[in-house]
Design a protein around this motif. Structure first.
Motif, short mmCIF file in Angstrom:
data_model
loop_
_atom_site.label_atom_id
_atom_site.label_comp_id
_atom_site.label_asym_id
_atom_site.label_seq_id
_atom_site.Cartn_x
_atom_site.Cartn_y
_atom_site.Cartn_z
N ARG A 42 1.83 7.86 -19.01
CA ARG A 42 0.94 6.78 -18.59
C ARG A 42 0.22 7.11 -17.28
NH1 ARG A 42 4.38 1.29 -20.29
NH2 ARG A 42 3.49 1.17 -22.39
N ALA A 43 0.85 7.88 -16.43
CA ALA A 43 0.23 8.26 -15.16
C ALA A 43 -0.70 9.46 -15.31
CB ALA A 43 1.32 8.58 -14.13
N GLU A 44 -0.59 10.17 -16.42
CA GLU A 44 -1.27 11.46 -16.57
C GLU A 44 -2.77 11.40 -16.36
OE1 GLU A 44 -1.83 15.03 -19.90
OE2 GLU A 44 -0.70 13.22 -20.42
N ARG A 45 -3.48 10.61 -17.15
CA ARG A 45 -4.94 10.65 -17.13
C ARG A 45 -5.51 10.15 -15.81
NH1 ARG A 45 -8.03 13.84 -17.49
NH2 ARG A 45 -6.82 14.48 -19.32
N LEU A 46 -4.95 9.06 -15.28
CA LEU A 46 -5.45 8.54 -14.01
C LEU A 46 -5.29 9.58 -12.91
CD1 LEU A 46 -6.56 6.27 -12.26
CD2 LEU A 46 -4.24 5.36 -12.05
N THR A 47 -4.12 10.22 -12.88
CA THR A 47 -3.86 11.24 -11.86
C THR A 47 -4.81 12.43 -12.00
OG1 THR A 47 -1.52 10.62 -11.84
CG2 THR A 47 -2.10 12.73 -10.86
N ALA A 66 -2.61 10.98 -5.83
CA ALA A 66 -1.69 11.34 -6.92
C ALA A 66 -0.27 10.93 -6.56
CB ALA A 66 -1.77 12.84 -7.18
N ALA A 67 0.14 11.19 -5.33
CA ALA A 67 1.51 10.84 -4.90
C ALA A 67 1.73 9.33 -4.98
CB ALA A 67 1.75 11.34 -3.48
N ALA A 68 0.70 8.54 -4.61
CA ALA A 68 0.83 7.09 -4.67
C ALA A 68 1.00 6.61 -6.11
CB ALA A 68 -0.39 6.43 -4.04
N ALA A 114 0.84 -1.20 0.00
CA ALA A 114 0.00 0.00 0.00
C ALA A 114 0.87 1.24 0.00
CB ALA A 114 -0.92 0.01 1.22
N TYR A 115 0.37 2.27 -0.65
CA TYR A 115 1.06 3.55 -0.68
C TYR A 115 0.27 4.56 0.13
CZ TYR A 115 3.68 1.73 -4.68
OH TYR A 115 4.48 0.99 -5.51
N ILE A 147 8.10 8.05 -10.43
CA ILE A 147 8.19 9.46 -10.84
C ILE A 147 8.53 10.30 -9.61
CG2 ILE A 147 6.88 11.43 -11.74
CD1 ILE A 147 5.10 9.34 -13.20
N ASN A 148 9.52 11.16 -9.72
CA ASN A 148 9.85 12.08 -8.64
C ASN A 148 8.83 13.21 -8.63
OD1 ASN A 148 12.32 10.73 -7.93
ND2 ASN A 148 13.24 11.62 -9.77
N TYR A 149 8.37 13.57 -7.43
CA TYR A 149 7.36 14.61 -7.34
C TYR A 149 7.61 15.49 -6.12
CZ TYR A 149 5.35 11.72 -3.64
OH TYR A 149 5.17 10.99 -2.48
N SER A 150 7.14 16.70 -6.19
CA SER A 150 7.18 17.60 -5.04
C SER A 150 5.96 18.50 -5.08
CB SER A 150 8.46 18.45 -5.04
OG SER A 150 8.49 19.31 -6.17
N THR A 151 5.52 18.92 -3.91
CA THR A 151 4.39 19.83 -3.82
C THR A 151 4.55 20.69 -2.59
OG1 THR A 151 1.97 20.02 -3.70
CG2 THR A 151 2.97 18.15 -2.57
#
Length: 290
Positions: free
Chosen positions: A102-107, A63-65, A4-5, A72-76
């Motif tokens: 590939r992550a774009e639309r789901l996110t 989104a982070a999960a 789990a994330y 993918i590296n992310y920051s917010t």
């Protein structure tokens, strides 16, 4: 063991999403012959996710999960519940061009939907706060499979999630009353309830509300009553000296247009299915910047 994330740094309760759920969502979206994403060269890129209109943020943990699943590296700089102005950047991303596409639309689907619910909820809470401290709650009118995410979006907007499922509280609705009567249904519920479970009774008349209070209900829901009827019923209940712990909830046909009137009635809770089913998606976009 199921992986789990979840993100631990946020002040709002974490939403846990399991790997198999992400993969199920991706199976629906990517299919078995993803040509469009594979058209681009595989290389490291940077991207931003931003809001194209003012909104209240929700779904950042989901989104982070998804980003973590794809590496993918992310920051917010933001948290669920924050207000964001048009053009505000929600996430900065870096990583594989293929993974980001590939992550774009789901996110974006999750963020658009959940930010919409949070934004709608925040507007309703702000309306109610002009008159009282009444709680604004959602209902079980949710999208199957993603209820917990939608209810967490309500929390992000300042609302109350109400019941997550039928186990949380024993709710005696109109059809229970038709089959057993108010007193009979409450008596049966008390025999079957665990000591942590409250009993809520849905009524449509002042007489039934008084009957439910006398029979030991913990929560009395005044369903489909006009604001004036709600005020009169609450006054009658007070005259009956109902115990202070009994919660008065109103529900049924309440929306942003008539919320002002219901917020003035003296109810403890206003539950609104419209927090979720009438929320409009927020326009959120992803743009590769390099």
């Amino acid at each position: 063991m199921l992986k789990a994330y979840k993100c631990l740094y946020r002040k709002y309760p974490d939403i846990m999403i399991f790997t198999h759920e992400i993969e199920s969502f991706l199976e629906e979206d990517l299919g078995y012959n993803d040509v469009s994403c594979k058209l681009v060269p595989e290389r490291n890129v940077e991207a931003t996710i931003f809001a194209k209109e003012d909104c209240t943020l929700a779904g950042l943990d989901i989104a982070a999960a998804i980003f973590e699943y794809f590496g993918i590296n992310y920051s917010t700089e933001h948290e669920d519940g924050e207000m964001l102005s048009q053009g505000g950047i929600i996430f900065s991303l870096s990583g594989s061009s293929l993974s980001i596409l590939r992550a774009e639309r789901l996110t974006l689907n999750f963020l658009g939907h959940l930010c919409g619910i949070a934004t709608n909820t925040r507007k309703c809470v702000d309306i109610a706060r002009k008159h009282s401290d009444v709680r604004i709650a959602c209902t079980r009118k949710t999208t199957p499979g993603i209820r917990r995410y939608e209810k967490m979006a309500v929390i992000a907007g300042g609302g109350d999630p109400h019941r997550f499922n039928l186990t949380d509280t024993i709710m005696i609705k109109d059809n229970h009353v038709k089959l057993m009567g108010v007193e009979g249904a409450i008596m049966s519920a008390k025999q079957k309830a665990g000591f942590t479970q409250k009993i809520e009774v849905e009524v449509e008349s002042t007489a039934d509300a008084i009957h439910a209070a006398r029979s030991g209900a913990d929560i009395i829901m005044l369903d489909n009553m006009e604001p004036s009827e709600v005020t009169d019923t609450i006054d009658r209940l007070r005259e009956e000296n109902i115990p202070e712990h009994v919660i008065i909830e109103v529900s049924g046909g309440i929306n942003m247009e008539n919320l002002n009137d219901y917020a003035k009635t003296g109810a403890d809770v206003i539950s609104m299915g419209s927090l979720i089913h009438r929320s409009r998606w927020i326009d959120i976009s992803l743009e590769i910047t390099e």
